[in-house]
Design an enzyme around this catalytic site. Structure first.
Site, short mmCIF file in Angstrom:
data_model
loop_
_atom_site.label_atom_id
_atom_site.label_comp_id
_atom_site.label_asym_id
_atom_site.label_seq_id
_atom_site.Cartn_x
_atom_site.Cartn_y
_atom_site.Cartn_z
N ARG A 159 2.04 -4.75 6.23
CA ARG A 159 1.30 -3.74 5.48
C ARG A 159 2.07 -2.43 5.54
O ARG A 159 2.40 -1.95 6.63
CB ARG A 159 -0.11 -3.52 5.99
CG ARG A 159 -0.84 -2.48 5.10
CD ARG A 159 -2.29 -2.34 5.38
NE ARG A 159 -2.88 -1.43 4.38
CZ ARG A 159 -4.10 -1.52 3.91
NH1 ARG A 159 -4.89 -2.47 4.33
NH2 ARG A 159 -4.55 -0.66 3.01
N HIS A 179 2.76 3.75 -8.79
CA HIS A 179 2.54 2.33 -9.09
C HIS A 179 3.74 1.75 -9.84
O HIS A 179 4.15 0.61 -9.59
CB HIS A 179 1.26 2.14 -9.91
CG HIS A 179 0.02 2.52 -9.15
ND1 HIS A 179 -0.27 1.99 -7.90
CD2 HIS A 179 -1.00 3.37 -9.44
CE1 HIS A 179 -1.42 2.50 -7.47
NE2 HIS A 179 -1.87 3.35 -8.39
N ASP A 189 0.83 -1.21 0.00
CA ASP A 189 0.00 0.00 0.00
C ASP A 189 0.86 1.26 0.00
O ASP A 189 2.01 1.25 0.44
CB ASP A 189 -0.91 -0.01 1.24
CG ASP A 189 -2.07 0.96 1.09
OD1 ASP A 189 -2.39 1.35 -0.05
OD2 ASP A 189 -2.65 1.33 2.13
N ARG A 241 -5.05 -1.83 8.52
CA ARG A 241 -6.25 -2.56 8.07
C ARG A 241 -5.81 -3.82 7.33
O ARG A 241 -4.70 -3.87 6.80
CB ARG A 241 -7.03 -1.72 7.04
CG ARG A 241 -7.85 -0.63 7.54
CD ARG A 241 -8.83 -0.18 6.44
NE ARG A 241 -8.17 0.47 5.32
CZ ARG A 241 -7.79 1.75 5.31
NH1 ARG A 241 -8.00 2.51 6.35
NH2 ARG A 241 -7.21 2.25 4.25
N ARG A 272 -11.48 2.36 -9.20
CA ARG A 272 -10.54 3.49 -9.35
C ARG A 272 -10.65 4.07 -10.76
O ARG A 272 -11.16 3.41 -11.68
CB ARG A 272 -9.12 2.99 -9.09
CG ARG A 272 -8.93 2.59 -7.64
CD ARG A 272 -7.46 2.38 -7.35
NE ARG A 272 -7.27 2.01 -5.96
CZ ARG A 272 -6.15 2.15 -5.30
NH1 ARG A 272 -5.09 2.68 -5.91
NH2 ARG A 272 -6.04 1.79 -4.04
N ASN A 321 -10.67 -2.73 -6.09
CA ASN A 321 -9.88 -1.68 -6.75
C ASN A 321 -10.38 -1.31 -8.15
O ASN A 321 -9.92 -0.33 -8.74
CB ASN A 321 -8.39 -2.09 -6.86
CG ASN A 321 -7.65 -2.03 -5.54
OD1 ASN A 321 -6.71 -2.79 -5.30
ND2 ASN A 321 -8.05 -1.12 -4.64
N ARG A 341 -0.15 9.64 -9.63
CA ARG A 341 -0.25 8.35 -8.90
C ARG A 341 0.35 7.20 -9.69
O ARG A 341 0.93 6.28 -9.12
CB ARG A 341 -1.73 8.03 -8.61
CG ARG A 341 -2.39 8.92 -7.58
CD ARG A 341 -3.86 8.54 -7.43
NE ARG A 341 -4.03 7.17 -6.98
CZ ARG A 341 -3.96 6.78 -5.70
NH1 ARG A 341 -3.75 7.68 -4.76
NH2 ARG A 341 -4.12 5.53 -5.39
N GLY A 355 0.23 5.60 -4.21
CA GLY A 355 -0.33 6.91 -4.59
C GLY A 355 0.24 8.02 -3.74
O GLY A 355 0.66 9.07 -4.26
N ARG A 356 0.29 7.79 -2.41
CA ARG A 356 0.83 8.83 -1.52
C ARG A 356 2.32 9.06 -1.76
O ARG A 356 2.82 10.17 -1.68
CB ARG A 356 0.56 8.44 -0.05
CG ARG A 356 -0.86 8.74 0.38
CD ARG A 356 -1.23 8.02 1.63
NE ARG A 356 -1.56 6.62 1.37
CZ ARG A 356 -1.82 5.72 2.30
NH1 ARG A 356 -1.75 6.06 3.58
NH2 ARG A 356 -2.12 4.48 1.97
C1 IPE Z 1 -5.23 -2.89 -0.52
O1 IPE Z 1 -4.92 -1.57 -0.66
C2 IPE Z 1 -5.20 -3.59 -1.85
C3 IPE Z 1 -3.87 -3.71 -2.47
C4 IPE Z 1 -2.75 -3.42 -1.89
C5 IPE Z 1 -3.86 -4.22 -3.82
P1 IPE Z 1 -6.06 -0.44 -0.83
O2 IPE Z 1 -5.37 0.86 -0.86
O3 IPE Z 1 -6.93 -0.79 -1.97
O4 IPE Z 1 -6.87 -0.68 0.52
P2 IPE Z 1 -7.87 0.27 1.30
O5 IPE Z 1 -8.90 0.69 0.31
O6 IPE Z 1 -7.06 1.41 1.81
O7 IPE Z 1 -8.40 -0.58 2.41
C1 IPE Z 2 -1.34 0.36 -3.45
O1 IPE Z 2 -1.17 1.73 -3.43
C2 IPE Z 2 -1.58 -0.18 -4.84
C3 IPE Z 2 -2.93 -0.67 -5.08
C4 IPE Z 2 -3.90 -0.70 -4.22
C5 IPE Z 2 -3.21 -1.17 -6.43
P1 IPE Z 2 -2.40 2.74 -3.43
O2 IPE Z 2 -2.73 3.06 -4.85
O3 IPE Z 2 -3.51 2.21 -2.63
O4 IPE Z 2 -1.75 4.03 -2.77
P2 IPE Z 2 -2.41 4.97 -1.69
O5 IPE Z 2 -2.89 4.09 -0.57
O6 IPE Z 2 -3.53 5.68 -2.39
O7 IPE Z 2 -1.31 5.89 -1.27
MG MG Z 3 -4.05 2.39 -0.66
#
Ligand code: IPE
Ligand code: IPE
Ligand code: MG
Length: 233
Positions: free
Chosen positions: A189, A38, A21, A195, A72, A69, A34, A24-25
């Site tokens: 995580r 990735h 996780d 979570r 998105r 997901n 973002r 994006g941040r």
């Molecule tokens: C969990 O991350 C799914 C993956 C890492 C692929 P998310 O960013 O989708 O989870 P939530 O929405 O914060 O719970």
């Molecule tokens: C995890 O990073 C990748 C996937 C869930 C596919 P995020 O895209 O959830 O990044 P944040 O949590 O928004 O920073």
């Molecule tokens: Mg995330």
């Protein structure tokens, strides 16, 4: 269908699972889109795979894309899909590290499954091209959700029995997407969220859990070693 892992002999060593996780941040902090996060995340996964196999991890299971997901933005989803093609295409590297690829997620031909054909092909190819490797098993969860997995397992158990009272844990285990995978020993995580996000709910029953503030693209060997230290406690 579920792609069967050709029977694998149990490999000695822990099963580590990662909720990757914070991509994006990570990008936002750098003023980048973002999608760049990735891309950095996929590159770091290749690095984490090398570190994990050098540390004697037997099974590494990573959450690549969840059943939740798909909502998105389309362009972000497209980018993530193309990165999975890249990830499953790293055959030479995987073979050099003796890593065997596996996949869990909604079976391609089941209602609700959304894995596009080009990702399906990449998954099948990677499984076939790494099938004879004997080192770490890298399982990528794509279009994966634990409740969908458990519902399907429960439905299959029920359809096979005349008495639901006789269904056992072993029956449930045998109907998980990858029934050969042992229980998870350690769940990591990244990015500060504490979570589980519908990941491996059955398999983490006895796992240690390590939450770190690090974003996935920044997860490095020293942080992985801190997490692994939990297994010695
Ligand atoms: C969990 O991350 C799914 C993956 C890492 C692929 P998310 O960013 O989708 O989870 P939530 O929405 O914060 O719970
Ligand atoms: C995890 O990073 C990748 C996937 C869930 C596919 P995020 O895209 O959830 O990044 P944040 O949590 O928004 O920073
Ligand atoms: Mg995330």
């Amino acid at each position: 269908m579920v792609l069967p892992m050709n029977a694998i002999l149990p490999i000695p060593g822990p099963h580590v699972a990662c909720i990757m996780d914070g991509n994006g941040r990570w990008a936002k902090r750098r003023g980048l889109p973002r999608t760049e996060g990735h891309t950095a995340g996929e590159e770091n996964l290749a690095e984490v795979v090398r570190i994990a196999s050098s540390r004697g991890i037997a099974y590494l299971t990573v959450f690549g894309f969840s059943t939740e997901n798909w909502v998105r933005p389309k362009a972000e989803v497209r980018h993530i899909l193309s990165l999975h093609k890249r990830l499953f295409g790293r055959i030479q590297e995987l073979n050099e590290n003796n890593v065997r690829i596996n996949w869990i997620g909604r079976p391609f031909d089941e209602p609700g499954a959304r894995t596009p054909a080009f990702v399906q092909r990449a998954i099948r190819q990677a499984i076939a091209d790494t099938a004879t490797n004997t080192g770490m098993v890298l399982t990528v969860a794509f279009d994966y959700g634990s409740r969908a997995e458990l519902l399907r397992a429960a439905q299959r158990c029920i359809s096979e029995t005349s008495s639901t009272a006789s269904i056992t844990s072993e029956d449930m285990q045998s109907h998980l997407y990858s029934s050969e995978l042992p229980d998870v020993d350690l769940l990591i995580r990244t990015s500060g969220e504490s979570r589980i996000s519908n990941f491996l709910l059955w398999q983490i029953a006895r796992a240690k859990v390590y939450f770190t503030e690090r974003s996935w693209p920044d997860l490095d060997a020293s942080e992985i070693d801190k997490a692994l230290a939990l297994l010695r406690k």
